[in-house]
Structure formats: structure tokens, C-alpha cells
Motif scaffolding. Structure first.
Motif, PDB file in Angstrom:
ATOM      1  N   TYR A 137      39.159  46.400  32.617  1.00 49.78           N
ATOM      2  CA  TYR A 137      39.912  45.482  33.376  1.00 49.78           C
ATOM      3  C   TYR A 137      41.179  45.970  34.269  1.00 49.78           C
ATOM      4  N   ASP A 169      40.266  48.209  37.299  1.00 44.49           N
ATOM      5  CA  ASP A 169      39.815  47.525  38.191  1.00 44.49           C
ATOM      6  C   ASP A 169      40.925  46.669  38.907  1.00 44.49           C
ATOM      7  N   LYS A 170      41.960  45.997  38.382  1.00 46.18           N
ATOM      8  CA  LYS A 170      42.717  45.305  38.767  1.00 46.18           C
ATOM      9  C   LYS A 170      43.741  46.186  39.373  1.00 46.18           C
ATOM     10  N   SER A 177      42.712  46.809  43.156  1.00 51.14           N
ATOM     11  CA  SER A 177      42.909  45.827  43.985  1.00 51.14           C
ATOM     12  C   SER A 177      44.052  45.137  44.039  1.00 51.14           C
ATOM     13  N   ASP A 178      45.018  45.419  43.182  1.00 47.21           N
ATOM     14  CA  ASP A 178      46.293  44.800  43.345  1.00 47.21           C
ATOM     15  C   ASP A 178      47.267  46.065  43.131  1.00 47.21           C
ATOM     16  N   SER A 236      50.224  45.582  40.583  1.00 49.51           N
ATOM     17  CA  SER A 236      49.887  45.465  39.070  1.00 49.51           C
ATOM     18  C   SER A 236      50.975  46.084  38.141  1.00 49.51           C
ATOM     19  N   THR A 262      37.350  43.209  39.830  1.00 48.55           N
ATOM     20  CA  THR A 262      38.344  43.243  40.788  1.00 48.55           C
ATOM     21  C   THR A 262      38.668  41.776  41.547  1.00 48.55           C
ATOM     22  N   SER A 274      38.066  38.625  39.972  1.00 48.86           N
ATOM     23  CA  SER A 274      38.304  37.797  38.778  1.00 48.86           C
ATOM     24  C   SER A 274      39.398  36.934  38.953  1.00 48.86           C
ATOM     25  N   ARG A 275      40.483  37.306  39.449  1.00 51.76           N
ATOM     26  CA  ARG A 275      41.590  36.624  39.571  1.00 51.76           C
ATOM     27  C   ARG A 275      41.481  35.646  40.829  1.00 51.76           C
ATOM     28  N   GLY A 298      46.915  37.682  32.182  1.00 49.34           N
ATOM     29  CA  GLY A 298      47.755  37.831  33.073  1.00 49.34           C
ATOM     30  C   GLY A 298      49.230  37.367  32.612  1.00 49.34           C
TER      31      GLY A 298
END
Length: 816
Positions: free
Chosen positions: A40, A43-44, A47-48, A51, A128, A130-131, A231
Motif C-alpha cells: 500500500y 503504491d501510494k 501516486s501521491d 505522502s 494507487t 483506492s483513496r 490514512g
């Protein structure tokens, strides 16, 4: 294609299966949850760019993928995960599981294959988006794993998890204002895996500042990962024994918080181990008994609460009525007005114990003016879920609605005055059955009715809720017999027909259907507007709240039973559908996808998930899965003629098969026309019939046998041709169906999904509820009509008649 909840759950639980055999559930959860975490955050980070978790070089999930098949995979996985831990100050949190332990993972090739398969399972999951989907899929997956691990861990090791249904109730009874700032604090002194804290924080739109303490080091690590996965990167979870070594202090005093929630271990006998400083927790109270820590935890929480704070804690029922020192503590809590409410829960809800528990709500804000304690007995509202009991959506919602309304509900809830609790009869005993009688009214037998016949009017009056809903039906079914008694107007076997065909019942059914239609139509625009910004949880809350309102106050049908139908469908299917649409859009979500490989058999051949459309056979077959729109809906909308022809072909094949079976059964008897064709299994197949026909012709057998063999071969041939025609028709229809999906526009997809799939299932479920109500009235009416049908006089007359007949028979026999 967006990630479906059910696919994610399936994948992560399958990862646990890879580890079975080498260790028990309490151990392999650490491996699975660690990999889930690494995947997780990796991947985050992709994409972020903002983070809060840094993924260093050599410490990402991609680095684990690169190790697949390596002989030293376990050692290198440990190194990669340690790098991630060191970069984020998570040492001892995410690197507790040893991926190079041969005692748990096997040696050599066994470890290599096991870890390679484990990494492969998570490799196929993409977090990537999910949020962005506005739904906490990952958090739900973590909780799903927690529940399963808790179930399998057994009594001694399953206490790290509070069932999500109970957590949601506790979050709501805290009544946190919607505008509460994020600086508002919530505290759990025995936080376990942290799920309870997370549920509370999620109930506040702005979030909350999270504080927690957990004694067990491994569980503390789980809670840290849980916070980040949900989160809540900024949190303060400390490790240590809350009673012996509280970590949250303000000088020499306990730090205080706005809210608390807790599910402490029940009735701990060793709570005083290491306990050498009281921190004022027992000021004004008796010290809790040495061999039972329930009140020690509760008093710690009371002391840790601000002067206007509120908290909710799960404790065993014994705290409500146990005597001696605990009775003194309970009395003082009541006198101070600290207990706002008590909610009795069903037994066997919690992991680690089967005893019933309760939620005690502590509220300091209005303590001095409190004149009563609101009690809810929710002990009977649950469903069986394997070895445990589980609260249904309707049970949770009823508890929450009743608590927030604070209104009395017969045999369920009431505000109990402190004067009643403190009187000499109750003496501060809070055992809920003292104040709420949940027993159903006894079924009273009427002696006069048994003697003289008739149905007591009081039995009919007890069905008042039905007569409110069906105002004319009572007069259709019953007529006066004498003062206080009635009789059926129809024979008992006609009761069902009269009720089902009653205009009142038809009107009631129509009214309910109209209410469902109005509710669904009013949300049609909201459903059509589902897009990437939609939050699924907010959507279902809107739908559920409005459905409850539509049915609140209606006679006979419970708003919670209707709500349950919606929520069960949401949990089973609709949430997955909405997730797909949010992630991919209506048109893309509706497109068929190739079936995934779910594993391999002993011969290394792939096993696939169940497909909706299959073309060909074996490994070369094309397998298509239709997640959003099942082929049946496409057929009903676009291919009614083809479906009718397929039904005709199927009916014809069934007719031929039945004729063939009957003909064989008729003639396979010994010396029958087909006797010589019977095989070792006692039946006749087409090869048997053809072989015997050839022999019969060569032997110049009797014409009747040859004719019978010819007829049975003809039927076999016709059956084969009919089956072939069906197979070809299905194949052609499937090709048309597959081609149709590509042509669907957003309007057509919306109409199929909202207007037919979702609407059709929900209506059908609610119709089932109505049918159950009608059937219940039929059963109760038949019971009322049959109970007093045989009076004492009629029974005596029947006995006299039978005695006379017996005597006559005995006289004829010369016995008397």
C-alpha cells in the motif's frame, strides 16, 4: 479496471492460505499484514508526491517483486522491509515478521516458492486509486483480515479486535459534533489493533487527534500499521501497560481527553502486576478487587476524561450487578451521575470470550443534573456467523436510532429513573432485565374455549397490529359466536386463500411497493450521477436514511426489516458495483474482462475464477467475467426472441429425454424388449442399443425387439441432436451478448444497472419481507382456529362413538 472489495478480500485471504501449516493464525497475520502495508505505502508513494510515508531505494514493494524466485529471497525481504522501517521510524512495527525463518516458512525451495507466491498475490493488486475512489477499501480489507485472524486465533489470542459493528455503534453514541475540529482528542487505553479508534475518528468529518496505548508489543505494531493504512499517519499510539505504566501524563496527573472508547480485556485477574501509583484514579471510590480488573480500567478512563467529556466502554455484564467492592464503586458512579446509558449486547459477539457484554456510556458534561440512566436491551438482535454471533445492519441501526432519540421502546429501551435504581428493591443493581422485560407474552390457553369452542376475542385482539394494517380482514375471517368469543367464517384450509386474496392485503402490498418505488425514483438522479468523486459510504447512508424515513411509523412492516434488505444487498453486491463505477466510469465498468487465474492444480494447470461467458474448452478457452451487468439482463433487454427459441429447444430436449427414459424403464425388465441391451450398470446407453441391434438383426430376432431397439436408437439420436442444437444456440447467443456490451452507452448501462439490476433485487427482497408478514398472519390465524376446534363435548362424543364401534366388533368376534 477498478479494484473490487470482494477481489481484494479474496486476494489477501488467499495470501494467508499460502502460509497455513507452518504456523497458527496469531503468527501468520504478521506476515500477511506486513506485505499488505508495504504494498500500500509503495503504491501510494507512486501516486501521491506528498505522502507522509517515505519509500526509500531498496525498500519498496517493487524491490520485493525483484526477489521472486531468488534462493535468498527471505533474507533480502527482511533487508528491504527494514529499510522502509528505518526511513519512517517504524522499527519494531513493520519488521517484526521474520521472512527468513525456516521453522515457519520451510527450508530451501519450500521457502523460496512460498514467499514467491505470497509476493505474487499482492503484486496483482493496485492500490494507487483506492483513496481517489472515496472509499476505504484498504482499511476494510485490513479489518476483514483482522476479523478472520481473530476468529482463527482462538480464545487466548483473538482479543486484539473489536467487531466492526460494535465499533460503529460506539462511535455514534459518543455524539461527536459534525463541526468538531481535528484537534479534538479521542483516547483508547487498551487500543488493540486500533480499529475502534479509527471508527470513531472516521465518524468525525474533520477527523480527530488519536491517542492510544496497547500492552502487547505485536498488537501495538498492528495498530501502528492500521493507523497508516487508514490514512491516520499522525497518531500517538504508545506501547505499555496502561494501569501499571500509563504513557499519557500531564506532570504527575493523567492527561485528559475529550472522548474515550475502549474494549479492555474482560475481568483481568493480574491487573495489579506492576501497579505502584494510583494517579488519583480511585479518588472517592473503593479500590477495585485484586482479582478483577474491570472497574480498574473503567475508573482509569473516567479519570482520563475532561470535565465535559464523554466515553463508551465495553465491559462484561457482571459489572452491572456484582457485589462487594464493585457494588460500592457502581453506587458511587451512579450517585455522581456519570453513567448516561447502558446498552446490553448479544452473547458471543467478541473474540476471546462467549459471555454477554454491554456498552457503558460515561458522560461528565451533564452528570450533576442526571436523573436517570437510559437502558437498551439489544441482546436478542443478531444473526449467527459461524461460531460467533454478529449484529446485522438492522440491529446496529436500531440501537443507534433508539439511543439518539432517547425514547422508550416496549421490551427494548427505557429511561430508568435514578430513584428506581436506588430504591431498596434494586439497591443500585444495574442488571438490565430488572428494568426491561424482553420476554414475549405467554400464549394463554382458554379453558372455556376448550370446553365450549370458539376463539377468545383477546387472542384476536393480540393480533391488533395486523388488523391496523388490514382493517377489514378481521370481519372477513371471524364472526361473533357468543360474548367474548368468535369463530372462523371459513374452513381452516381456506384461511390462506382468504388472506392472500383479501383486498386489504393487496392494498397493503401495493402501498408498500409504491413507497419503495417513490423512494427509489427520488434517488434515481443521485445514482445516475455516480462518478469518480462519489463517496460510496455517503451514498448508502443517504439511501438508507431516506428508506428508514419512508417506512417509519407504517403499520406492521418494520422500517428496520426493510433497511436490512437494502443493506444486505449493498454489502453483498451493490458496494462492489458502485466501487467499479467510481473507479472506471459507467461504460468501462460494464465491459467484460478476462477471467483471472486463481491458482494451479497438481499438474500446474491454471484454475480460473467462475466465468459468465465461455468460448472453447481447456486452456485455450476464452473466459469472460461480467462484474457489473450479468448476461441475463442483456438477454432480457435485447434478445427475447433468441431466449424464447432457446427455451423451446430446451423444452423439446427435455421432452425427448423424458420419453427416452420412460421407454427404457418400461422395457429393461427381465425378458423385456430391451433386456438383451442392458449393460453391467443395469441401464441402456446408445452404444449398448446399437450393438444389440446389430446382433439382433444377425440372429433374425423377433420383430418386436428389433423395432424397440430401432426406436430407442432413434430417441438417442434425437436427444443428441437436440442437445447439439441447444449448445449451438447458446454459443450464438453468447457471441451476440459479448458483442452487445461493447455497444452499450452510459444511458443504457445506467438503465440496466439502476432500473433493472439494483432495483429488481431490492424490490424482490422487500417483497419477500411482505410475504413473510402475510404468512405469519396465516399461521397465527390457523393456530387460533384449530386450537379450540375440538371441544370437550365433541371429544367425548368421538370417544363414545369409537367405544361403541369397538364393542360391536368384539361382540361379532364372540369375545363379549
Amino acid at each position: 479496471m477498478a479494484l473490487k472489495k470482494s477481489d481484494l478480500y479474496s486476494s489477501v485471504w488467499k495470501s494467508a492460505d499460502e502460509l497455513r501449516g507452518g504456523m497458527d493464525a496469531s503468527q501468520y497475520k504478521d506476515y500477511v499484514l506486513t506485505l499488505l502495508f508495504v504494498k500500500y505505502v509503495s503504491d501510494k508513494a507512486k501516486s501521491d508526491p506528498y505522502s507522509l510515508i517515505e519509500v526509500p531505494e531498496g525498500g519498496s514493494f517493487d524491490d520485493l517483486v525483484a526477489l521472486k524466485g531468488a534462493t535468498d529471497i527471505g533474507e533480502k525481504m527482511n533487508i528491504a522491509i527494514r529499510r522502509l522501517a528505518e526511513a519512517n521510524d517504524l522499527q519494531g512495527v513493520i519488521n517484526n515478521a521474520d521472512f527468513d525463518d525456516p521453522n515457519k516458512l520451510g527450508e530451501g525451495k519450500a521457502m523460496q516458492d512460498r514467499l514467491t507466491n505470497l509476493v505474487s498475490i499482492f503484486q496483482d493488486i493496485d492500490f494507487t486509486g483506492s483513496r481517489a475512489e472515496g472509499d476505504d477499501l484498504l482499511g476494510d480489507a485490513y479489518e476483514y483480515l483482522m476479523r478472520h485472524f481473530a476468529t482463527e486465533s482462538g480464545k487466548s489470542k483473538g482479543q486484539f479486535y473489536t467487531p466492526a459493528e460494535v465499533s460503529r455503534i460506539m462511535a455514534q453514541v459518543l455524539e461527536i459534533p459534525k463541526d468538531a475540529p481535528r484537534s479534538t482528542t479521542v483516547y483508547d487505553p487498551t487500543c488493540g489493533s486500533g480499529s475502534l479508534l479509527i471508527k470513531v475518528a472516521d465518524s468525525a468529518p474533520n477527523g480527530l487527534s488519536i491517542y492510544g496505548q496497547e500492552k502487547d508489543n505485536a498488537t501495538w505494531a498492528l495498530s501502528r500499521m492500521n493507523m497508516i493504512l487508514h490514512g491516520n499517519e499522525t497518531h500517538n499510539i504508545q506501547q505499555g501497560d496502561t494501569l501499571a505504566d500509563p504513557k499519557f501524563l500531564k506532570g504527575e496527573q493523567l492527561q485528559t481527553f475529550d472522548y474515550f472508547v475502549a474494549n479492555p480485556p474482560f475481568s483481568v485477574k493480574t491487573w495489579k502486576n506492576g501497579f505502584d501509583k494510583e494517579y488519583g484514579r480511585f479518588d472517592g471510590f473503593a479500590e477495585p478487587p485484586e482479582k478483577n480488573g474491570d472497574y480498574a480500567f473503567l475508573l482509569h478512563m473516567v479519570k482520563s476524561l475532561k470535565s465535559d467529556g464523554r466515553g463508551a466502554v465495553i465491559l462484561p455484564h457482571g459489572v452491572l450487578f456484582r457485589g462487594n467492592t464493585e457494588a460500592q464503586i457502581r453506587e458511587e458512579l451512579i450517585k455522581r451521575g456519570l453513567i448516561k446509558a447502558i446498552i446490553g449486547l448479544p452473547a458471543n459477539l467478541f473474540y476471546g470470550t462467549g459471555i454477554p457484554a454491554c456498552i457503558i456510556v460515561i458522560d461528565k458534561k451533564e452528570a450533576t443534573s442526571r436523573t436517570g440512566i437510559f437502558m437498551i436491551d439489544a441482546s436478542k438482535g443478531f444473526e449467527k456467523d459461524g461460531a460467533k454471533n454478529r449484529l446485522r445492519p438492522r440491529d446496529m441501526r436500531k440501537i443507534i436510532d433508539t439511543y439518539l432519540a432517547g425514547e422508550e421502546v416496549e421490551r427494548y429501551a427505557r429511561m430508568v429513573p435514578l430513584s428506581e435504581i436506588s430504591d431498596t428493591k434494586n439497591n443500585y443493581n444495574l442488571n438490565i432485565p430488572r428494568y426491561i422485560d424482553t420476554s414475549e407474552p405467554e400464549d394463554i390457553q382458554d379453558l372455556e374455549a376448550h370446553l365450549k369452542g370458539g376463539i377468545p376475542n383477546r387472542d384476536l385482539d393480540a393480533l391488533g397490529e395486523y388488523w391496523d394494517a388490514f382493517p377489514n380482514l378481521r370481519d372477513e375471517l371471524f364472526r361473533p359466536l357468543r360474548e367474548g368469543y368468535s369463530e372462523l367464517t371459513v374452513e381452516p384450509d381456506q384461511v390462506a386463500k382468504v388472506i392472500e386474496e383479501s383486498e386489504d392485503v393487496k392494498t397493503f402490498t401495493s402501498t408498500v411497493s409504491k413507497a419503495v418505488e417513490d423512494w427509489w425514483s427520488s434517488h434515481r438522479g443521485q445514482l445516475e450521477a455516480i462518478d469518480s468523486q462519489t463517496r460510496p459510504q455517503e451514498l448508502i447512508e443517504d439511501l438508507g436514511d431516506d428508506l428508514l424515513e419512508k417506512f417509519r411509523g407504517r403499520p406492521l412492516i418494520s422500517e428496520y426489516s426493510v433497511y436490512e434488505q437494502l443493506m444486505s444487498y449493498w454489502n453483498d453486491t451493490m458496494h462492489d458495483d458502485v466501487t467499479l463505477i467510481v473507479g472506471a466510469g459507467w461504460v468501462e465498468a460494464a465491459q467484460p474482462r478476462e477471467a483471472r487465474i486463481t491458482g494451479y492444480d497438481n499438474k500446474k494447470k491454471p484454475k480460473y475464477e467462475v466465468a459468465d461467458l465461455v468460448f472453447g474448452t481447456g486452456v485455450k478457452a476464452q473466459r469472460w467475467v461480467t462484474d457489473l451487468i450479468p448476461p441475463a439482463l442483456i438477454i432480457d433487454r435485447y434478445f427475447a426472441e433468441e431466449k424464447a427459441e432457446l427455451d423451446r429447444l430446451t423444452a423439446e430436449q427435455e421432452r425427448i429425454s423424458q420419453e427416452l427414459q420412460e421407454y427404457i424403464e418400461e422395457h429393461v425388465v427381465e425378458e423385456g424388449l430391451l433386456w438383451e441391451a442392458v449393460n453391467d450398470d443395469g441401464g441402456v446407453k446408445v452404444g449398448d442399443a446399437r450393438k444389440r441391434l446389430k446382433e439382433a438383426r444377425a440372429e433374425a430376432a423377433e420383430a418386436e425387439e428389433i423395432a424397440a431397439l430401432n426406436h430407442v436408437v432413434k430417441l438417442f439420436t434425437a436427444e443428441t441432436a437436440a442437445k447439439k442444437a441447444i449448445k449451438e444456440a447458446i454459443s450464438e447467443l453468447d457471441k451476440k451478448i459479448l458483442a452487445t456490451y461493447v455497444k452499450l452507452g452510459e444511458t443504457e448501462v445506467c438503465d440496466l444497472v439502476i432500473g433493472e439490476k439494483w432495483s429488481g433485487v431490492i424490490r424482490s427482497k422487500i417483497d419477500t419481507s411482505i410475504h413473510s408478514i402475510v404468512q405469519a398472519l396465516i399461521r397465527r390465524t390457523e393456530t387460533a382456529g384449530g386450537r379450540y376446534r375440538s371441544t370437550l363435548d365433541s371429544l367425548q362424543s368421538e370417544a363414545d362413538k369409537l367405544q361403541s364401534e369397538v364393542k360391536a366388533h368384539l361382540e361379532k368376534m364372540g369375545v363379549i
